[in-house]
Motif scaffolding. Structure first.
Motif, mmCIF file in Angstrom:
data_model
loop_
_atom_site.group_PDB
_atom_site.id
_atom_site.type_symbol
_atom_site.label_atom_id
_atom_site.label_comp_id
_atom_site.label_asym_id
_atom_site.label_seq_id
_atom_site.Cartn_x
_atom_site.Cartn_y
_atom_site.Cartn_z
ATOM 1 N N MET A 1 0.848 -1.173 0.000
ATOM 2 C CA MET A 1 0.000 0.000 0.000
ATOM 3 C C MET A 1 0.893 1.235 0.000
ATOM 4 O O MET A 1 1.704 1.421 0.897
ATOM 5 N N PRO A 2 0.744 2.099 -0.984
ATOM 6 C CA PRO A 2 1.552 3.319 -1.012
ATOM 7 C C PRO A 2 1.039 4.343 0.012
ATOM 8 O O PRO A 2 -0.150 4.406 0.293
ATOM 9 N N TYR A 3 1.971 5.089 0.560
ATOM 10 C CA TYR A 3 1.622 6.130 1.533
ATOM 11 C C TYR A 3 1.955 7.492 0.972
ATOM 12 O O TYR A 3 2.989 7.673 0.328
ATOM 13 N N ASP A 4 1.099 8.432 1.254
ATOM 14 C CA ASP A 4 1.323 9.819 0.864
ATOM 15 C C ASP A 4 2.530 10.353 1.641
ATOM 16 O O ASP A 4 2.639 10.130 2.853
ATOM 17 N N ALA A 5 3.399 11.060 0.994
ATOM 18 C CA ALA A 5 4.605 11.586 1.638
ATOM 19 C C ALA A 5 4.277 12.556 2.764
ATOM 20 O O ALA A 5 5.073 12.755 3.675
ATOM 21 N N SER A 6 3.090 13.150 2.740
ATOM 22 C CA SER A 6 2.721 14.110 3.779
ATOM 23 C C SER A 6 2.046 13.446 4.981
ATOM 24 O O SER A 6 1.636 14.121 5.920
ATOM 25 N N LEU A 7 1.936 12.137 4.950
ATOM 26 C CA LEU A 7 1.290 11.413 6.040
ATOM 27 C C LEU A 7 2.176 11.438 7.285
ATOM 28 O O LEU A 7 3.327 11.013 7.250
ATOM 29 N N ASN A 8 1.637 11.962 8.363
ATOM 30 C CA ASN A 8 2.333 12.004 9.647
ATOM 31 C C ASN A 8 1.362 11.639 10.745
ATOM 32 O O ASN A 8 0.206 12.064 10.722
ATOM 33 N N PHE A 9 1.805 10.847 11.699
ATOM 34 C CA PHE A 9 0.985 10.556 12.862
ATOM 35 C C PHE A 9 1.840 9.951 13.943
ATOM 36 O O PHE A 9 2.967 9.516 13.696
ATOM 37 N N ILE A 10 1.299 9.960 15.141
ATOM 38 C CA ILE A 10 1.927 9.293 16.269
ATOM 39 C C ILE A 10 0.935 8.254 16.760
ATOM 40 O O ILE A 10 -0.235 8.562 16.976
ATOM 41 N N PHE A 11 1.393 7.044 16.929
ATOM 42 C CA PHE A 11 0.556 5.974 17.458
ATOM 43 C C PHE A 11 1.201 5.507 18.751
ATOM 44 O O PHE A 11 2.320 5.009 18.751
ATOM 45 N N TRP A 12 0.499 5.690 19.838
ATOM 46 C CA TRP A 12 1.023 5.295 21.142
ATOM 47 C C TRP A 12 -0.024 4.427 21.810
ATOM 48 O O TRP A 12 -1.145 4.864 22.057
ATOM 49 N N CYS A 13 0.330 3.203 22.074
ATOM 50 C CA CYS A 13 -0.643 2.272 22.622
ATOM 51 C C CYS A 13 0.041 1.340 23.625
ATOM 52 O O CYS A 13 0.336 0.191 23.315
ATOM 53 N N PRO A 14 0.299 1.867 24.813
ATOM 54 C CA PRO A 14 0.928 0.988 25.800
ATOM 55 C C PRO A 14 -0.067 -0.083 26.257
ATOM 56 O O PRO A 14 -1.234 0.202 26.501
ATOM 57 N N THR A 15 0.389 -1.280 26.330
ATOM 58 C CA THR A 15 -0.475 -2.393 26.709
ATOM 59 C C THR A 15 0.169 -3.195 27.829
ATOM 60 O O THR A 15 1.340 -3.545 27.743
ATOM 61 N N LYS A 16 -0.601 -3.452 28.831
ATOM 62 C CA LYS A 16 -0.143 -4.315 29.907
ATOM 63 C C LYS A 16 -0.945 -5.606 29.821
ATOM 64 O O LYS A 16 -2.174 -5.579 29.768
ATOM 65 N N VAL A 17 -0.271 -6.718 29.789
ATOM 66 C CA VAL A 17 -0.921 -8.018 29.734
ATOM 67 C C VAL A 17 -0.620 -8.738 31.046
ATOM 68 O O VAL A 17 0.539 -8.912 31.408
ATOM 69 N N VAL A 18 -1.674 -9.129 31.735
ATOM 70 C CA VAL A 18 -1.534 -9.911 32.963
ATOM 71 C C VAL A 18 -2.092 -11.285 32.626
ATOM 72 O O VAL A 18 -3.280 -11.425 32.353
ATOM 73 N N PHE A 19 -1.238 -12.281 32.647
ATOM 74 C CA PHE A 19 -1.618 -13.596 32.173
ATOM 75 C C PHE A 19 -1.337 -14.658 33.234
ATOM 76 O O PHE A 19 -0.332 -14.595 33.940
ATOM 77 N N GLY A 20 -2.215 -15.615 33.336
ATOM 78 C CA GLY A 20 -2.002 -16.739 34.222
ATOM 79 C C GLY A 20 -3.289 -17.164 34.893
ATOM 80 O O GLY A 20 -4.265 -16.416 34.944
ATOM 81 N N GLU A 21 -3.286 -18.358 35.403
ATOM 82 C CA GLU A 21 -4.456 -18.901 36.068
ATOM 83 C C GLU A 21 -4.856 -18.016 37.250
ATOM 84 O O GLU A 21 -4.014 -17.656 38.083
ATOM 85 N N ASN A 22 -6.109 -17.653 37.302
ATOM 86 C CA ASN A 22 -6.715 -16.844 38.366
ATOM 87 C C ASN A 22 -6.194 -15.414 38.467
ATOM 88 O O ASN A 22 -6.469 -14.731 39.442
#
Length: 88
Positions: A1-22
């Motif tokens: 997929m081509p992107y426009d040269a003027s495309l600018n953005f910030i994507f910030w998505c901190p994720t905390k995963v807590v995994f395990g039984e109970n």
């Protein structure tokens, strides 16, 4: 997929995963760490009807629980979010 040269953005998505039984039973610790006063459990009807998981999490939250919203449908739209916000 081509992107426009003027495309600018910030994507910030901190994720905390807590995994395990109970680990879901430690949800109150996570809510308190987020400095929240209440937490709403959002789930679908099947999980709510066929398991005790949402009720266990509600019990683990204690006074931090704002309740359970179980009217979520798969791939649902904004109308479901609005219903949950209205406390339906």
């Amino acid at each position: 997929m081509p992107y426009d040269a003027s495309l600018n953005f910030i994507f910030w998505c901190p994720t905390k995963v807590v995994f395990g039984e109970n680990t879901a039973l430690d949800v109150a610790i996570e809510v308190e760490n987020l400095k929240c006063k209440k937490a709403l459990i959002v789930t679908d009807r099947d999980l709510s009807k066929n398991t005790d998981i949402p009720e266990k999490i509600k019990k683990a939250l204690g006074k931090l629980s704002a309740g359970i919203f179980s009217d979520v449908e798969a791939d649902s739209g904004l109308h479901i979010v609005n219903q949950g916000a209205k406390g339906r």
